[in-house]
Design an enzyme around this catalytic site. Structure first.
Site, PDB file in Angstrom:
ATOM      1  N   ILE A   9     -14.782 -29.170  46.919  1.00  0.00           N
ATOM      2  CA  ILE A   9     -14.488 -27.778  46.561  1.00  0.00           C
ATOM      3  C   ILE A   9     -15.115 -27.432  45.225  1.00  0.00           C
ATOM      4  O   ILE A   9     -15.762 -26.384  45.074  1.00  0.00           O
ATOM      5  CB  ILE A   9     -12.965 -27.534  46.527  1.00  0.00           C
ATOM      6  CG1 ILE A   9     -12.359 -27.750  47.912  1.00  0.00           C
ATOM      7  CG2 ILE A   9     -12.663 -26.117  46.034  1.00  0.00           C
ATOM      8  CD1 ILE A   9     -10.840 -27.723  47.928  1.00  0.00           C
ATOM      9  N   ASP A  63      -3.052 -19.406  43.564  1.00  0.00           N
ATOM     10  CA  ASP A  63      -2.846 -19.506  45.007  1.00  0.00           C
ATOM     11  C   ASP A  63      -1.730 -20.486  45.315  1.00  0.00           C
ATOM     12  O   ASP A  63      -1.464 -20.775  46.481  1.00  0.00           O
ATOM     13  CB  ASP A  63      -4.139 -19.944  45.699  1.00  0.00           C
ATOM     14  CG  ASP A  63      -4.059 -19.833  47.220  1.00  0.00           C
ATOM     15  OD1 ASP A  63      -3.516 -18.821  47.713  1.00  0.00           O
ATOM     16  OD2 ASP A  63      -4.515 -20.766  47.909  1.00  0.00           O
ATOM     17  N   GLU A  98       6.779 -23.394  45.025  1.00  0.00           N
ATOM     18  CA  GLU A  98       6.472 -22.434  46.077  1.00  0.00           C
ATOM     19  C   GLU A  98       7.299 -22.624  47.339  1.00  0.00           C
ATOM     20  O   GLU A  98       7.403 -21.720  48.156  1.00  0.00           O
ATOM     21  CB  GLU A  98       4.982 -22.462  46.425  1.00  0.00           C
ATOM     22  CG  GLU A  98       4.483 -23.777  47.016  1.00  0.00           C
ATOM     23  CD  GLU A  98       2.972 -23.767  47.183  1.00  0.00           C
ATOM     24  OE1 GLU A  98       2.504 -23.776  48.325  1.00  0.00           O
ATOM     25  OE2 GLU A  98       2.278 -23.736  46.161  1.00  0.00           O
ATOM     26  N   HIS A 155      -0.760 -19.560  48.841  1.00  0.00           N
ATOM     27  CA  HIS A 155      -1.447 -20.789  49.247  1.00  0.00           C
ATOM     28  C   HIS A 155      -2.324 -20.566  50.482  1.00  0.00           C
ATOM     29  O   HIS A 155      -2.197 -21.264  51.496  1.00  0.00           O
ATOM     30  CB  HIS A 155      -0.441 -21.909  49.513  1.00  0.00           C
ATOM     31  CG  HIS A 155      -0.971 -23.273  49.165  1.00  0.00           C
ATOM     32  ND1 HIS A 155      -0.189 -24.280  48.674  1.00  0.00           N
ATOM     33  CD2 HIS A 155      -2.224 -23.790  49.242  1.00  0.00           C
ATOM     34  CE1 HIS A 155      -0.912 -25.361  48.462  1.00  0.00           C
ATOM     35  NE2 HIS A 155      -2.167 -25.091  48.806  1.00  0.00           N
ATOM     36  N   ILE A 156      -3.240 -19.619  50.364  1.00  0.00           N
ATOM     37  CA  ILE A 156      -4.095 -19.250  51.491  1.00  0.00           C
ATOM     38  C   ILE A 156      -5.529 -19.749  51.337  1.00  0.00           C
ATOM     39  O   ILE A 156      -6.412 -19.360  52.097  1.00  0.00           O
ATOM     40  CB  ILE A 156      -4.111 -17.711  51.686  1.00  0.00           C
ATOM     41  CG1 ILE A 156      -4.653 -16.999  50.433  1.00  0.00           C
ATOM     42  CG2 ILE A 156      -2.714 -17.209  52.035  1.00  0.00           C
ATOM     43  CD1 ILE A 156      -4.883 -15.507  50.623  1.00  0.00           C
TER      44      ILE A 156
END
Length: 314
Positions: free
Chosen positions: A151, A255, A260, A288-289
């Site tokens: 990433i 995110d 969460e 968290h997409i």
């Protein structure tokens, strides 16, 4: 053979598992307690990052041979105990790299161009004022990347196209294998001190928990912004609140949050959550997409199936 899917995954997985001879059941987002109650007959568990797979779940999984994780991180699984129980755990590294990297730039641009506030003013207040929302460009700014895996490297590629300077810190990456001569691999301190945009791509471990806290935020450039599309808990949220509230930092686009899933059960997809950060105008949050694109999930699905074939000799 029986397989249990406990999260949203590509339809490819269910289709291919059935063709391989698995009987497939779904139980969306059970709690750890619920999963422990139902896991016993299953040979295969397919999941993403929820719920936590603890000893109670693993002890109840009498027939489980494999946990197929449709994401990169595995910190939500007691890996040592799974190994002790003879249960193989296979993740899907790198398959969502482009999806997460694209979201990083969506988040960076939202912060730099004030798009949230401008849209709110138009849609909620009925005000059209193009002079109030003068933004900044990413061009000629410095992108600091913490974590230079798949990433992080994709973020670096896109940042270069934006004509950004790119610096990165990753203690586990061999500098000799750096594929991009425009990325300077440097120290953690230099990334913190010399970046306009800092984006995190690290797992949550004892070493990375609260890695970005008061000391680090104090040493950042005035107006620097933080993006976290990795794991909640890497950024200390109390410190983040303080340094955005006092104007030292220019904002954060998250995110993921440390808690969460802590304010609601996993028996519903609509998990209630609250945070002091939500009152701050310069903090944006998505649920968290990062890897939630059809493209990424299909790529992950193909990897999951290949791993299943290997483990079950199919």
């Amino acid at each position: 053979m029986k397989a249990l899917i406990v999260d949203y995954v590509s339809d490819i997985i269910e289709k291919e598992l059935k063709e391989l001879g698995f009987e497939v059941d779904k139980e969306m987002l059970p709690t750890s307690e619920k999963l422990a109650e139902i896991i016993e007959p299953y040979d295969l568990l397919v999941m993403r990052v929820d719920p936590f797979i603890d000893k109670k779940v693993l002890d109840a999984a009498k027939n489980l041979k494999m946990i197929a994780v449709g994401s990169t991180g595995t910190n939500h699984i007691d890996l040592d105990y799974a190994k002790e129980k003879g249960i193989e755990v296979h993740n899907s590294p790198g398959q969502n790299a482009n999806a997460v990297a694209e979201l990083v730039f969506c988040k960076a641009l939202d912060l730099y161009r004030n798009s949230y506030q401008a849209q709110y003013e138009i849609k909620e207040k009925g005000i059209w004022n193009k002079y109030r929302w003068i933004g900044r460009e990413l061009r000629n700014k410095t992108m600091g990347i913490l974590g230079y895996g798949a990433i992080g490297r994709r973020v670096a590629e896109i940042a270069h196209v934006f004509h950004m300077d790119v610096i990165s810190y990753d203690p586990y990456f061999d500098p000799a294998k750096n594929p991009f001569d425009y990325v300077k691999l440097t120290s953690f301190e230099e990334v913190i001190k010399n970046s306009d945009v800092i984006t995190l791509h690290l797992p949550l471990t004892p070493d990375t928990k609260d890695m970005i806290s008061d000391k680090e935020m104090e040493s950042m450039r005035d107006g620097a912004v933080l993006i976290n599309a990795a794991r909640g808990g890497v950024i200390n949220e109390e410190a983040l609140y303080k340094y955005i509230k006092n104007g030292k930092l220019g904002g954060a686009n998250l995110d993921t949050l440390a808690d969460e899933l802590g304010t609601g059960g996993l028996d519903t997809q609509d998990v209630p959550i609250s945070s002091p950060l939500f009152e701050l105008d310069r903090v944006y949050v998505t649920p968290h997409i990062g890897g939630s694109t059809q493209d990424a999930q299909d790529d992950i699905g193909r990897v999951v199936i290949e791993n299943v074939k290997k483990v079950f000799s199919l």
